[in-house]
Write a protein that holds these residues in place. Sequence first.
Motif, short mmCIF file in Angstrom:
data_model
loop_
_atom_site.label_atom_id
_atom_site.label_comp_id
_atom_site.label_asym_id
_atom_site.label_seq_id
_atom_site.Cartn_x
_atom_site.Cartn_y
_atom_site.Cartn_z
N SER A 53 5.70 -2.28 -10.50
CA SER A 53 4.35 -1.72 -10.48
C SER A 53 3.67 -1.99 -11.82
CB SER A 53 4.40 -0.21 -10.22
OG SER A 53 4.94 0.47 -11.33
N ARG A 83 -1.44 -9.31 -7.42
CA ARG A 83 -1.35 -7.85 -7.41
C ARG A 83 -1.65 -7.40 -5.99
NH1 ARG A 83 -4.59 -3.63 -11.26
NH2 ARG A 83 -3.79 -1.75 -10.27
N THR A 84 -0.67 -6.74 -5.39
CA THR A 84 -0.85 -6.26 -4.02
C THR A 84 -0.59 -4.75 -3.99
OG1 THR A 84 1.45 -6.77 -3.49
CG2 THR A 84 -0.19 -8.44 -2.94
N PRO A 85 -1.28 -4.06 -3.08
CA PRO A 85 -1.05 -2.63 -2.98
C PRO A 85 0.35 -2.33 -2.41
CG PRO A 85 -2.93 -3.32 -1.62
CD PRO A 85 -2.32 -4.54 -2.20
N ASP A 86 0.97 -1.29 -2.93
CA ASP A 86 2.26 -0.85 -2.41
C ASP A 86 2.03 -0.35 -0.98
OD1 ASP A 86 4.32 1.30 -1.78
OD2 ASP A 86 5.13 0.52 -3.65
N PRO A 87 2.86 -0.77 -0.03
CA PRO A 87 2.65 -0.34 1.37
C PRO A 87 2.79 1.17 1.56
CG PRO A 87 4.53 -1.87 1.18
CD PRO A 87 3.96 -1.69 -0.18
N GLU A 88 3.55 1.84 0.69
CA GLU A 88 3.76 3.27 0.85
C GLU A 88 2.75 4.12 0.07
OE1 GLU A 88 7.66 4.56 1.04
OE2 GLU A 88 8.25 2.78 2.15
N ASP A 89 2.17 3.53 -0.96
CA ASP A 89 1.18 4.24 -1.77
C ASP A 89 0.18 3.21 -2.27
OD1 ASP A 89 -0.37 5.66 -3.56
OD2 ASP A 89 1.35 6.56 -4.62
N ARG A 90 -0.94 3.10 -1.58
CA ARG A 90 -1.91 2.04 -1.86
C ARG A 90 -2.55 2.16 -3.24
NH1 ARG A 90 -2.32 -1.38 1.81
NH2 ARG A 90 -4.43 -2.08 1.47
N ARG A 91 -2.35 3.27 -3.92
CA ARG A 91 -2.87 3.41 -5.29
C ARG A 91 -2.03 2.64 -6.29
NH1 ARG A 91 -2.35 9.65 -5.63
NH2 ARG A 91 -0.46 8.94 -4.60
N GLY A 93 -0.20 -0.65 -7.64
CA GLY A 93 -0.26 -2.10 -7.55
C GLY A 93 1.10 -2.71 -7.83
N ARG A 94 1.55 -3.59 -6.95
CA ARG A 94 2.82 -4.30 -7.13
C ARG A 94 2.53 -5.72 -7.58
NH1 ARG A 94 6.89 -0.84 -7.57
NH2 ARG A 94 6.48 0.92 -6.21
#
Length: 150
Positions: A53, A83-91, A93-94
């Motif tokens: 993250s 940078r992609t949103p985490d599938p479990e918490d879109r806030r 960034g992965r």
Amino acid sequence: MSTRTDLITELFATVGRFRRTVRRAAGRPFGASGLTESQAELLRLVGRQPGISVSAAAAELGLAANTASTLVSKLSADGLLERTPDPEDRRVGRLALTAPAQQLADASRAARRAALAEVLDDLCDDDTEALAGGLRVLAEITAKLQESRP
């Protein structure tokens, strides 16, 4: 070392000299691309830990969250970082490297490892053990410094 101040001064000087010397000995695949050292460090970290993250990367590199976010934005715009949103918490960034950045990271890592392996092979067993002990102490100091940060 006669005083704690001498030890502190020598620690900073030695660690800094070590990092600069390894970069020079291994060449600078990231440097050739015009990246700053902070940008290169972030790319190397993401290369080692894909999916990290943004906040974890900031903590690992000792950066303020907004500084890490600025680096991520620049590297994303340059096509080196995704940078992609985490599938479990879109806030959250992965981060992942793009293919060109992964090639640079792999080349950089291989060159640094090869340069160090060459000189480490020349160490006697006692020096290798002393180095391993010193690294444990450095890791402990690093952890204590991280714990004391606000």
